[in-house]
Design a protein around this motif. Sequence first.
Motif, PDB file in Angstrom:
ATOM      1  N   ARG A   1      41.839  52.865  25.512  1.00  0.00           N
ATOM      2  CA  ARG A   1      41.603  51.353  25.524  1.00  0.00           C
ATOM      3  C   ARG A   1      42.445  50.447  26.249  1.00  0.00           C
ATOM      4  NH1 ARG A   1      39.936  47.541  20.302  1.00  0.00           N
ATOM      5  NH2 ARG A   1      40.177  45.340  21.494  1.00  0.00           N
ATOM      6  N   LEU A   2      43.584  50.858  26.521  1.00  0.00           N
ATOM      7  CA  LEU A   2      44.549  50.112  27.283  1.00  0.00           C
ATOM      8  C   LEU A   2      44.175  50.466  28.796  1.00  0.00           C
ATOM      9  CD1 LEU A   2      47.166  48.575  27.782  1.00  0.00           C
ATOM     10  CD2 LEU A   2      48.373  50.798  27.489  1.00  0.00           C
ATOM     11  N   GLU A   3      43.835  51.692  29.101  1.00  0.00           N
ATOM     12  CA  GLU A   3      43.526  51.976  30.492  1.00  0.00           C
ATOM     13  C   GLU A   3      42.188  51.160  30.873  1.00  0.00           C
ATOM     14  OE1 GLU A   3      45.029  53.379  32.766  1.00  0.00           O
ATOM     15  OE2 GLU A   3      46.740  53.654  31.107  1.00  0.00           O
ATOM     16  N   ARG A   4      40.992  51.134  29.846  1.00  0.00           N
ATOM     17  CA  ARG A   4      39.793  50.520  29.990  1.00  0.00           C
ATOM     18  C   ARG A   4      40.330  48.952  30.112  1.00  0.00           C
ATOM     19  NH1 ARG A   4      35.295  49.593  32.427  1.00  0.00           N
ATOM     20  NH2 ARG A   4      33.916  48.725  31.141  1.00  0.00           N
ATOM     21  N   THR A   5      41.137  48.600  29.387  1.00  0.00           N
ATOM     22  CA  THR A   5      41.453  47.228  29.547  1.00  0.00           C
ATOM     23  C   THR A   5      41.967  46.669  30.745  1.00  0.00           C
ATOM     24  OG1 THR A   5      41.805  46.898  27.244  1.00  0.00           O
ATOM     25  CG2 THR A   5      42.867  45.072  28.517  1.00  0.00           C
ATOM     26  N   LYS A   6      43.044  47.664  31.314  1.00  0.00           N
ATOM     27  CA  LYS A   6      43.496  47.406  32.511  1.00  0.00           C
ATOM     28  C   LYS A   6      42.399  47.517  33.956  1.00  0.00           C
ATOM     29  CE  LYS A   6      48.179  49.725  31.539  1.00  0.00           C
ATOM     30  NZ  LYS A   6      49.021  50.693  31.955  1.00  0.00           N
ATOM     31  N   GLN A   7      41.503  48.478  33.612  1.00  0.00           N
ATOM     32  CA  GLN A   7      40.237  48.469  34.794  1.00  0.00           C
ATOM     33  C   GLN A   7      39.585  47.292  34.574  1.00  0.00           C
ATOM     34  OE1 GLN A   7      36.893  51.050  33.656  1.00  0.00           O
ATOM     35  NE2 GLN A   7      37.431  52.009  35.573  1.00  0.00           N
ATOM     36  N   LYS A   8      39.196  46.827  33.395  1.00  0.00           N
ATOM     37  CA  LYS A   8      38.578  45.542  33.427  1.00  0.00           C
ATOM     38  C   LYS A   8      39.467  44.240  33.959  1.00  0.00           C
ATOM     39  CE  LYS A   8      36.053  46.591  29.127  1.00  0.00           C
ATOM     40  NZ  LYS A   8      35.794  46.093  27.580  1.00  0.00           N
ATOM     41  N   ARG A   9      40.933  44.221  33.937  1.00  0.00           N
ATOM     42  CA  ARG A   9      41.485  43.433  34.347  1.00  0.00           C
ATOM     43  C   ARG A   9      41.419  43.352  35.825  1.00  0.00           C
ATOM     44  NH1 ARG A   9      47.334  42.286  32.262  1.00  0.00           N
ATOM     45  NH2 ARG A   9      47.264  40.651  33.540  1.00  0.00           N
ATOM     46  N   LYS A  10      41.289  44.699  36.330  1.00  0.00           N
ATOM     47  CA  LYS A  10      41.203  44.715  37.898  1.00  0.00           C
ATOM     48  C   LYS A  10      39.751  44.283  38.285  1.00  0.00           C
ATOM     49  CE  LYS A  10      44.267  49.095  38.438  1.00  0.00           C
ATOM     50  NZ  LYS A  10      44.585  49.996  38.912  1.00  0.00           N
ATOM     51  N   ILE A  11      38.875  44.654  37.529  1.00  0.00           N
ATOM     52  CA  ILE A  11      37.462  43.985  37.793  1.00  0.00           C
ATOM     53  C   ILE A  11      37.596  42.535  37.668  1.00  0.00           C
ATOM     54  CG2 ILE A  11      35.074  44.062  36.947  1.00  0.00           C
ATOM     55  CD1 ILE A  11      35.406  46.996  36.099  1.00  0.00           C
ATOM     56  N   ALA A  12      37.920  42.075  36.667  1.00  0.00           N
ATOM     57  CA  ALA A  12      38.189  40.479  36.625  1.00  0.00           C
ATOM     58  C   ALA A  12      38.784  39.855  37.895  1.00  0.00           C
ATOM     59  CB  ALA A  12      39.003  40.218  35.238  1.00  0.00           C
ATOM     60  N   GLY A  13      40.086  40.763  38.198  1.00  0.00           N
ATOM     61  CA  GLY A  13      40.925  40.151  39.497  1.00  0.00           C
ATOM     62  C   GLY A  13      39.879  40.295  40.759  1.00  0.00           C
ATOM     63  N   ILE A  14      39.409  41.453  41.148  1.00  0.00           N
ATOM     64  CA  ILE A  14      38.357  41.390  41.968  1.00  0.00           C
ATOM     65  C   ILE A  14      37.200  40.356  42.144  1.00  0.00           C
ATOM     66  CG2 ILE A  14      36.475  42.769  43.146  1.00  0.00           C
ATOM     67  CD1 ILE A  14      38.343  45.380  42.483  1.00  0.00           C
ATOM     68  N   TYR A  15      36.671  40.252  40.976  1.00  0.00           N
ATOM     69  CA  TYR A  15      35.659  39.178  40.621  1.00  0.00           C
ATOM     70  C   TYR A  15      36.295  37.707  40.892  1.00  0.00           C
ATOM     71  CZ  TYR A  15      32.015  36.082  38.441  1.00  0.00           C
ATOM     72  OH  TYR A  15      31.158  35.131  38.479  1.00  0.00           O
ATOM     73  N   LYS A  16      37.335  37.455  40.383  1.00  0.00           N
ATOM     74  CA  LYS A  16      38.117  36.139  40.731  1.00  0.00           C
ATOM     75  C   LYS A  16      38.390  36.050  42.171  1.00  0.00           C
ATOM     76  CE  LYS A  16      42.565  35.699  39.752  1.00  0.00           C
ATOM     77  NZ  LYS A  16      43.782  35.687  38.926  1.00  0.00           N
ATOM     78  N   GLU A  17      38.887  36.948  42.863  1.00  0.00           N
ATOM     79  CA  GLU A  17      39.057  37.009  44.224  1.00  0.00           C
ATOM     80  C   GLU A  17      37.972  36.681  45.057  1.00  0.00           C
ATOM     81  OE1 GLU A  17      41.873  36.725  45.965  1.00  0.00           O
ATOM     82  OE2 GLU A  17      43.052  37.060  43.944  1.00  0.00           O
ATOM     83  N   ASP A  18      36.683  37.415  44.692  1.00  0.00           N
ATOM     84  CA  ASP A  18      35.335  37.410  45.285  1.00  0.00           C
ATOM     85  C   ASP A  18      35.036  35.799  45.039  1.00  0.00           C
ATOM     86  OD1 ASP A  18      35.436  39.766  46.246  1.00  0.00           O
ATOM     87  OD2 ASP A  18      33.914  40.595  44.308  1.00  0.00           O
TER      88      ASP A  18
END
Length: 244
Positions: A124-141
């Motif tokens: 779950r932690l790794e998935r959460t980290k992945q979601k945070r990366k996705i959210a970060g990319i979305y935020k940058e986009d």
Amino acid sequence: MPSNRSNKKGGLTGSKHFQTPENSASIAPSSPNTSTTSTLPRSNKTNQVRRSANSNSVTGTDALGILEQAKSFASGYGVQLIDLASEMSGDPYSPSGTIPQMEGAEAAQKKLIIEKQNNALEVRLERTKQKRKIAGIYKEDLSLVGDLVDIRKVGFDVAKKYVGSEISYVDFQTEQSKLEEHQELLQQQIIRTEGVRSLTPGIQTEWDLKLQKQTQSNQRLQEEIQNTELAAQSRREQIQASMF
């Protein structure tokens, strides 16, 4: 070995061996789905909010008092602290009276369960980290979209300024045309003034002649009046002489 298990349950695992500290206060965390409707007047509500804010404030509270507030807050989430004073005091050669007893097999089974749970938490932690990366990319986009919108806005602002400069230029030309018009009107007025000024001597001569003519006419009238009076006086004298 006889067991000294009690009937009290722990806060997190539901164990029957955990003794709940008596000094811990239970404060339930507020739920976003829980709403309370107050029937107090607006002024009473305001005062109640102010009193609540003052009572929850840590301003002027010492460190130990704030620590107790933090413990009470954590207990609302089920965190139960070990009674450190009880564990540290007492006979150091006697077993603890609050720590539960557990057989090796049961402990191994529970540790295995906890290890498996930890594996799930790691996933779950790794998935959460992945979601945070996705959210970060979305935020940058999304920030890139915002930058493009800003560029579009700046373009409009520049275009608006250019249109404003054209309006200013047209206003300048309009004022310049008005200046030329006023200059022409001034020139026309100068011409009219010069014409009137040129007519002044002739008008002056005309009126001088009219004045002379009127003066001569008045003199003739005066002479006629005098002659008439003289003639009347002469006739009166003749009439008087003939009577005597």
